[in-house]
Design an enzyme around this catalytic site. Sequence first.
Site, short mmCIF file in Angstrom:
data_model
loop_
_atom_site.label_atom_id
_atom_site.label_comp_id
_atom_site.label_asym_id
_atom_site.label_seq_id
_atom_site.Cartn_x
_atom_site.Cartn_y
_atom_site.Cartn_z
N ARG A 8 0.82 -1.20 0.00
CA ARG A 8 0.00 0.00 0.00
C ARG A 8 0.86 1.26 0.00
O ARG A 8 0.38 2.35 -0.30
CB ARG A 8 -0.92 0.01 1.24
CG ARG A 8 -1.88 -1.16 1.29
CD ARG A 8 -2.84 -1.18 0.12
NE ARG A 8 -3.60 0.05 0.04
CZ ARG A 8 -4.72 0.30 0.76
NH1 ARG A 8 -5.19 -0.63 1.55
NH2 ARG A 8 -5.36 1.45 0.64
N HIS A 9 2.14 1.08 0.36
CA HIS A 9 3.05 2.24 0.38
C HIS A 9 3.57 2.45 -1.04
O HIS A 9 4.43 1.71 -1.52
CB HIS A 9 4.17 1.98 1.40
CG HIS A 9 3.63 1.91 2.79
ND1 HIS A 9 3.60 2.99 3.64
CD2 HIS A 9 3.02 0.90 3.46
CE1 HIS A 9 3.02 2.65 4.78
NE2 HIS A 9 2.65 1.38 4.69
N ARG A 10 3.04 3.47 -1.69
CA ARG A 10 3.24 3.66 -3.14
C ARG A 10 4.35 4.63 -3.47
O ARG A 10 5.04 4.49 -4.47
CB ARG A 10 1.94 4.20 -3.77
CG ARG A 10 0.74 3.32 -3.61
CD ARG A 10 -0.55 4.13 -3.75
NE ARG A 10 -0.78 4.98 -2.58
CZ ARG A 10 -1.78 5.83 -2.43
NH1 ARG A 10 -2.66 5.96 -3.40
NH2 ARG A 10 -1.90 6.56 -1.34
N ARG A 17 4.05 2.25 10.46
CA ARG A 17 4.15 0.80 10.70
C ARG A 17 4.94 0.46 11.95
O ARG A 17 5.33 -0.71 12.13
CB ARG A 17 4.74 0.11 9.48
CG ARG A 17 3.94 0.31 8.20
CD ARG A 17 2.50 -0.18 8.30
NE ARG A 17 1.79 -0.04 7.03
CZ ARG A 17 0.55 -0.43 6.81
NH1 ARG A 17 -0.17 -0.97 7.80
NH2 ARG A 17 -0.03 -0.27 5.64
#
Length: 242
Positions: free
Chosen positions: A88-90, A196
């Site tokens: 999800r970390h783009r 995170r």
Amino acid sequence: MTDGTAPTFRSDVTVELVRSAATDTDVLWAARVSTAGEQSIEAVGQDPARSEGLINYLMRDRHGTPFEHNSMTFLISAPIFVFREFHRHRSGWSYNEESGRYRELQPVFYVPDAGRKLVQQGRPGRYEFVEGTPEQHRVTTAAMEESYRASYRAYQEMLDAGVAREVARAVLPVGLFSSMYATCNARSLMHFLSLRTKRDNATVPSFPQREIEMVAERMEAKWAELMPLTHAAFEKHGRVAP
Ligand SMILES: Cc1cc2nc3c(=O)[nH]c(=O)nc-3n(C[C@H](O)[C@H](O)[C@H](O)COP(=O)(O)OP(=O)(O)OC[C@H]3O[C@@H](n4cnc5c(N)ncnc54)[C@H](O)[C@@H]3O)c2cc1C
């Protein structure tokens, strides 16, 4: 024919720093080019206190771009459910993951260890986790291992019957281990770490799943060795990505 490998179970994740070009100096020359032009590289290291001060200033005032002129490539081995969150970390990330279409997936599965807090309490977005009982750990381990064995058996049955890997893999669970290369820079890594990891000194608290936090902690330790001033400034200013 499949090789009939018996499933194995892991409770850890691994993170290897494969390649890096990432130092505090990279931040300093990028920041100083705006005032010193081409002279900036020579100026770095002449005054360590000033360099530390500049990094702190950039972090505090969120001048983020000087933290992008560096690169770290990690080889990460973790369960698929961790990678679903990771991907999800783009921004500022590049990924390559092993393929379930082109190779037979190996039967390595995640089972939480005795230290993994099993019981969730609280409201959505602000959960607390507390210790599980020995019985809850026993049930979890037994249920996971049984389920993993059954699904891997089904996978192998299909492969043995000539079914394509890309079809057969549908029965494999998200607890299966995968591996990937992930390349980032210090700025994108800080954004990832701010979300995170769960830390008391974070200006903006986050409540990540423990397993992705295990990956994040290992990445942070390696990054801190490469860029100690930047890491210290990140800590000092509440773990907010600039
Ligand atoms: C504790 C926790 C719980 C979560 N729970 C859920 C959940 O229940 N369901 C779910 O779907 N996801 C969930 N997520 C994932 C979350 O929504 C984000 O996808 C993830 O944290 C990546 O963050 P990001 O988009 O800021 O990162 P990146 O994609 O790396 O983006 C970094 C920054 O770039 C900018 N940016 C990137 N893309 C855009 C864009 N298209 N438009 C505008 N700005 C952009 C933003 O400023 C962004 O913060 C959760 C994440 C965390 C940490």
